[in-house]
Design a protein around this motif. Structure first.
Motif, PDB file in Angstrom:
ATOM      1  N   UNK A   1       0.812  -1.210   0.000  1.00  0.00           N
ATOM      2  CA  UNK A   1       0.000   0.000   0.000  1.00  0.00           C
ATOM      3  C   UNK A   1       0.851   1.268   0.000  1.00  0.00           C
ATOM      4  N   UNK A   2       2.168   1.097  -0.068  1.00  0.00           N
ATOM      5  CA  UNK A   2       3.034   2.265  -0.058  1.00  0.00           C
ATOM      6  C   UNK A   2       3.223   2.876   1.304  1.00  0.00           C
ATOM      7  N   UNK A   3       2.934   2.116   2.365  1.00  0.00           N
ATOM      8  CA  UNK A   3       3.090   2.621   3.728  1.00  0.00           C
ATOM      9  C   UNK A   3       4.533   2.426   4.189  1.00  0.00           C
ATOM     10  N   UNK A   4       5.457   3.090   3.530  1.00  0.00           N
ATOM     11  CA  UNK A   4       6.869   2.914   3.854  1.00  0.00           C
ATOM     12  C   UNK A   4       7.256   3.564   5.174  1.00  0.00           C
ATOM     13  N   UNK A   5       6.396   4.467   5.666  1.00  0.00           N
ATOM     14  CA  UNK A   5       6.691   5.134   6.934  1.00  0.00           C
ATOM     15  C   UNK A   5       6.132   4.376   8.128  1.00  0.00           C
ATOM     16  N   UNK A   6       5.562   3.200   7.892  1.00  0.00           N
ATOM     17  CA  UNK A   6       4.995   2.412   8.980  1.00  0.00           C
ATOM     18  C   UNK A   6       5.698   1.065   9.056  1.00  0.00           C
ATOM     19  N   UNK A   7       5.873   0.577  10.244  1.00  0.00           N
ATOM     20  CA  UNK A   7       6.550  -0.706  10.433  1.00  0.00           C
ATOM     21  C   UNK A   7       6.123  -1.317  11.758  1.00  0.00           C
ATOM     22  N   UNK A   8       6.353  -2.609  11.876  1.00  0.00           N
ATOM     23  CA  UNK A   8       6.086  -3.304  13.130  1.00  0.00           C
ATOM     24  C   UNK A   8       4.680  -3.856  13.232  1.00  0.00           C
ATOM     25  N   UNK A   9       4.530  -4.878  14.061  1.00  0.00           N
ATOM     26  CA  UNK A   9       3.242  -5.523  14.258  1.00  0.00           C
ATOM     27  C   UNK A   9       2.414  -4.849  15.343  1.00  0.00           C
ATOM     28  N   UNK A  10       3.033  -3.996  16.149  1.00  0.00           N
ATOM     29  CA  UNK A  10       2.292  -3.380  17.262  1.00  0.00           C
ATOM     30  C   UNK A  10       1.261  -2.366  16.780  1.00  0.00           C
ATOM     31  N   UNK A  11       1.381  -1.900  15.545  1.00  0.00           N
ATOM     32  CA  UNK A  11       0.346  -1.020  15.008  1.00  0.00           C
ATOM     33  C   UNK A  11      -1.005  -1.723  15.001  1.00  0.00           C
ATOM     34  N   UNK A  12      -1.002  -3.007  14.704  1.00  0.00           N
ATOM     35  CA  UNK A  12      -2.245  -3.783  14.693  1.00  0.00           C
ATOM     36  C   UNK A  12      -2.758  -3.976  16.116  1.00  0.00           C
ATOM     37  N   UNK A  13      -1.850  -4.164  17.041  1.00  0.00           N
ATOM     38  CA  UNK A  13      -2.220  -4.315  18.458  1.00  0.00           C
ATOM     39  C   UNK A  13      -2.826  -3.017  18.987  1.00  0.00           C
ATOM     40  N   UNK A  14      -2.226  -1.882  18.631  1.00  0.00           N
ATOM     41  CA  UNK A  14      -2.785  -0.591  19.035  1.00  0.00           C
ATOM     42  C   UNK A  14      -4.167  -0.382  18.436  1.00  0.00           C
ATOM     43  N   UNK A  15      -4.352  -0.879  17.211  1.00  0.00           N
ATOM     44  CA  UNK A  15      -5.646  -0.703  16.541  1.00  0.00           C
ATOM     45  C   UNK A  15      -6.752  -1.470  17.246  1.00  0.00           C
ATOM     46  N   UNK A  16      -6.407  -2.633  17.809  1.00  0.00           N
ATOM     47  CA  UNK A  16      -7.379  -3.397  18.591  1.00  0.00           C
ATOM     48  C   UNK A  16      -7.816  -2.589  19.809  1.00  0.00           C
ATOM     49  N   UNK A  17      -6.858  -1.957  20.480  1.00  0.00           N
ATOM     50  CA  UNK A  17      -7.188  -1.129  21.646  1.00  0.00           C
ATOM     51  C   UNK A  17      -8.084   0.040  21.241  1.00  0.00           C
ATOM     52  N   UNK A  18      -7.812   0.650  20.094  1.00  0.00           N
ATOM     53  CA  UNK A  18      -8.644   1.765  19.642  1.00  0.00           C
ATOM     54  C   UNK A  18     -10.082   1.316  19.391  1.00  0.00           C
ATOM     55  N   UNK A  19     -10.258   0.171  18.740  1.00  0.00           N
ATOM     56  CA  UNK A  19     -11.611  -0.322  18.466  1.00  0.00           C
ATOM     57  C   UNK A  19     -12.355  -0.613  19.760  1.00  0.00           C
ATOM     58  N   UNK A  20     -11.655  -1.161  20.745  1.00  0.00           N
ATOM     59  CA  UNK A  20     -12.291  -1.455  22.026  1.00  0.00           C
ATOM     60  C   UNK A  20     -12.713  -0.171  22.736  1.00  0.00           C
ATOM     61  N   UNK A  21     -11.859   0.850  22.671  1.00  0.00           N
ATOM     62  CA  UNK A  21     -12.201   2.134  23.289  1.00  0.00           C
ATOM     63  C   UNK A  21     -13.439   2.735  22.638  1.00  0.00           C
ATOM     64  N   UNK A  22     -13.480   2.704  21.326  1.00  0.00           N
ATOM     65  CA  UNK A  22     -14.611   3.291  20.610  1.00  0.00           C
ATOM     66  C   UNK A  22     -15.908   2.536  20.862  1.00  0.00           C
ATOM     67  N   UNK A  23     -15.789   1.257  21.216  1.00  0.00           N
ATOM     68  CA  UNK A  23     -16.996   0.475  21.499  1.00  0.00           C
ATOM     69  C   UNK A  23     -17.464   0.637  22.936  1.00  0.00           C
ATOM     70  N   UNK A  24     -16.722   1.416  23.743  1.00  0.00           N
ATOM     71  CA  UNK A  24     -17.128   1.672  25.114  1.00  0.00           C
ATOM     72  C   UNK A  24     -16.491   0.784  26.155  1.00  0.00           C
ATOM     73  N   UNK A  25     -15.483   0.002  25.787  1.00  0.00           N
ATOM     74  CA  UNK A  25     -14.811  -0.881  26.747  1.00  0.00           C
ATOM     75  C   UNK A  25     -13.995  -0.063  27.739  1.00  0.00           C
ATOM     76  N   UNK A  26     -13.902  -0.560  28.954  1.00  0.00           N
ATOM     77  CA  UNK A  26     -13.120   0.111  29.992  1.00  0.00           C
ATOM     78  C   UNK A  26     -11.642  -0.229  29.834  1.00  0.00           C
TER      79      UNK A  26
END
Length: 326
Positions: A262-287
């Motif tokens: 996708x041309x995302x040369x400025x992004x790296x690592x697997x933790x971006x996906x882990x952070x994204x899980x936390x963001x989705x949980x926050x938006x769904x109202x999880x504590x």
């Protein structure tokens, strides 16, 4: 050629020596192996952490001793300071902090295992200023996650395996080391659960297995994983020796390849996906406690960094800018 040599080392049972030590002198190689074994047995550090710290100590020993015997009495406080300040050129504060912690840990290892009187050297290791909650976690939007998952060619064996691994990262928030350690016996297909062992906290967890994630793993096992494979690891090599489980590097390469598509040369690592899980949980109202349980954080303080990306909650508690209307 390198692949053939790695297979030969497996046959000769010499694979316990990390690759970054193969060309090093015997004195450095044996010392780093003893130190990383100490990090494993005494400190309980994960493999990727031991690998990172082993490379730092290899550079330190190679710079000051080379092929000579390792005698820390020949090292001065000025040498310690010079190595740390020069070694960290161009590094971020987090990396610089790890280098200092690693060198201090090695010196304490020498004092404990060999009785070296090097308290002054330990005190000479400079500290690196860094604030754990200073950075803002980068995440992917749901649209970006969807595009990332759709980029895998599931008509190939490699694509099926990589897709299943990425779903474990993006759906469950697992670490790369946890993905490669999943065993066939850890999946309960009837109850729809997955048992995670040997995590960073060295605990065992049983988590729900979402249907899309389970389907991706099932497709990989049914269509790609060879019937003759005797390893109980879910994710194994596609080529001989096929019974060997993959390493974390395979997961990182699969994620990096998806970013590059996708041309995302400025992004790296697997933790971006882990952070994204936390963001989705926050938006769904999880504590925060619920998010900490999903991400297997031992302390809720570790999860607190995600409060900075919860814009809806921040708007409620934010004070008006001075001079503006509230």
């Amino acid at each position: 050629m390198s692949a053939a040599l790695r297979h030969l080392l497996v046959v000769l049972n010499a694979s316990t020596v990390p690759r970054f030590l193969w060309s090093e002198p015997d004195t450095v190689r044996h010392e780093v192996c003893r130190f990383t074994e100490y990090l494993k047995e005494v400190c309980g550090l994960a493999e990727c952490t031991r690998y990172q710290r082993g490379r730092i100590i290899r550079d330190f020993l190679g710079h000051y001793f080379g092929r000579k015997d390792i005698e820390l009495t020949r090292i001065s406080n000025r040498d310690i300071l010079r190595f740390v300040t020069r070694y960290l050129d161009g590094c971020r504060a987090g990396t610089a902090h790890v280098a200092g912690v690693t060198l201090r840990s090695y010196l304490r290892f020498r004092a404990m295992q060999y009785g070296d009187c090097i308290q002054e050297l330990i005190a000479a290791v400079p500290g690196v200023a860094g604030w754990r909650l200073a950075a803002l976690p980068e995440t992917f939007s749901d649209t970006e996650i969807g595009r990332l998952l759709s980029s895998f060619d599931r008509n190939t064996a490699c694509g099926l395996r990589d897709y299943a691994m990425i779903r474990c990262l993006a759906d469950l928030g697992l670490r790369a080391a946890e993905v490669v350690q999943i065993q066939l016996d850890h999946i309960n297909w009837r109850e729809g659960t997955l048992r995670i062992q040997r995590t960073k906290s060295r605990r065992e967890y049983v988590i729900p297995l979402p249907e899309p994630t389970g389907q991706a793993i099932a497709d990989y096992i049914r269509l790609t994983r060879k019937v003759t494979t005797t390893s109980r690891a879910v994710f194994v090599r596609l080529y001989a020796p096929a019974d060997v489980p993959i390493a974390t590097g395979c997961v990182h390469r699969a994620v990096h390849a998806a970013y590059v598509r996708f041309g995302w040369t400025d992004r790296s690592g697997t933790h971006l996906l882990r952070h994204s899980v936390a963001r989705r949980l926050l938006e769904s109202g999880s504590s925060l406690k619920e998010i900490a349980d999903v991400l297997h954080h031992q302390s809720i303080d570790t999860t607190a960094i995600y409060t900075k990306i919860d814009e809806n909650s921040l708007k409620i508690v934010a004070l008006p800018w001075p001079g503006s209307t509230s």
